[in-house]
Design an enzyme around this catalytic site. Structure first.
Site, short mmCIF file in Angstrom:
data_model
loop_
_atom_site.label_atom_id
_atom_site.label_comp_id
_atom_site.label_asym_id
_atom_site.label_seq_id
_atom_site.Cartn_x
_atom_site.Cartn_y
_atom_site.Cartn_z
CG HIS A 1 3.70 4.76 5.10
ND1 HIS A 1 2.76 5.42 5.87
CD2 HIS A 1 3.19 3.51 4.88
CE1 HIS A 1 1.74 4.61 6.10
NE2 HIS A 1 1.96 3.45 5.49
CD GLU B 1 3.38 -0.21 6.93
OE1 GLU B 1 2.91 0.90 6.56
OE2 GLU B 1 2.66 -1.15 7.32
CG HIS C 1 -0.32 0.07 2.56
ND1 HIS C 1 -0.07 -1.06 3.31
CD2 HIS C 1 0.12 1.11 3.30
CE1 HIS C 1 0.48 -0.72 4.46
NE2 HIS C 1 0.63 0.60 4.49
#
Ligand SMILES: CC[C@@H](C(=O)O)C(=O)SCCNC(=O)CCNC(=O)[C@H](O)C(C)(C)COP(=O)(O)OP(=O)(O)OC[C@H]1O[C@@H](n2cnc3c(N)ncnc32)[C@H](O)[C@@H]1OP(=O)(O)O
Ligand SMILES: [Co+2]
Length: 150
Positions: free
Chosen positions: A91, A140, A8
């Protein structure tokens, strides 16, 4: 170590409600999870999927966008929203098969891993690598869900 798929893109927002309306009504995205609180991560979160298309290799799934709003006094995104009051891209999240092996790999490269792995919004362990060590992108790393869910 090899990175898996991009899971994502994280977008920080001062208002989940306003961002949801934007992605749904202007961008044609689908809301796949209604907003929920994630106190362990200091954010309120919801997911939207871009519509997806017929690509050269057949139908492609949409890409997941994770909308995050600060939750609580100690939210890690307070500083980001203070600097970017309208919100913005926050992110990128990549999957890996083994979170501890990935952490050891980034640390071995001298990258600053921010804290210990914790359970993220997709129910598997995650950690973050500092943007200053990742070409300016807060990164991440997330363990791929065992059931293949995204
Ligand atoms: C929904 C749950 C979960 C999931 O399952 O997917 C999530 O995604 S939670 C997402 C929110 N959580 C986190 O971001 C945790 C990790 N982040 C942090 O620990 C902090 O945000 C940070 C990266 C250490 C930054 O904290 P901040 O207080 O803003 O620190 P500084 O002010 O000292 O900033 C240092 C430096 O870094 C620049 N910066 C900050 N954030 C970003 C960013 N997102 N992308 C790129 N650059 C960023 C900041 O501008 C500073 O730069 P300089 O001013 O040039 O020093
Ligand atoms: Co995320």
């Amino acid at each position: 170590m090899k990175l898996g798929r991009l899971n994502h893109i994280g977008i920080a927002t001062p208002s989940l409600a306003a961002s949801l309306a934007y992605y749904r009504d202007i961008m044609g995205a689908t809301i796949t999870h209604e907003p929920f609180d994630l106190p362990a991560q200091g954010v309120k979160v919801c997911f939207v999927d871009t519509p997806g298309e017929n690509g050269p290799n057949g139908p492609t799934a949409g890409t997941q966008i994770e909308l995050i709003e600060p939750l609580g006094e100690n939210s890690p995104i307070h500083g980001f929203i203070a600097k970017n009051p309208a919100g913005g891209q926050h992110h990128m999240c990549y999957e890996v098969p083994d979170i501890m092996a990935a952490k050891a790999w980034f640390e071995g490269l001298g990258k600053k891993v921010l804290g210990e792995p914790r359970i993220g919004a997709h129910g598997t362990p995650i950690f973050f690598v500092h943007p200053k060590d990742m070409n300016g992108v807060l990164t991440e790393i997330m363990e791929t869900p065992k059931d293949g869910a995204h």
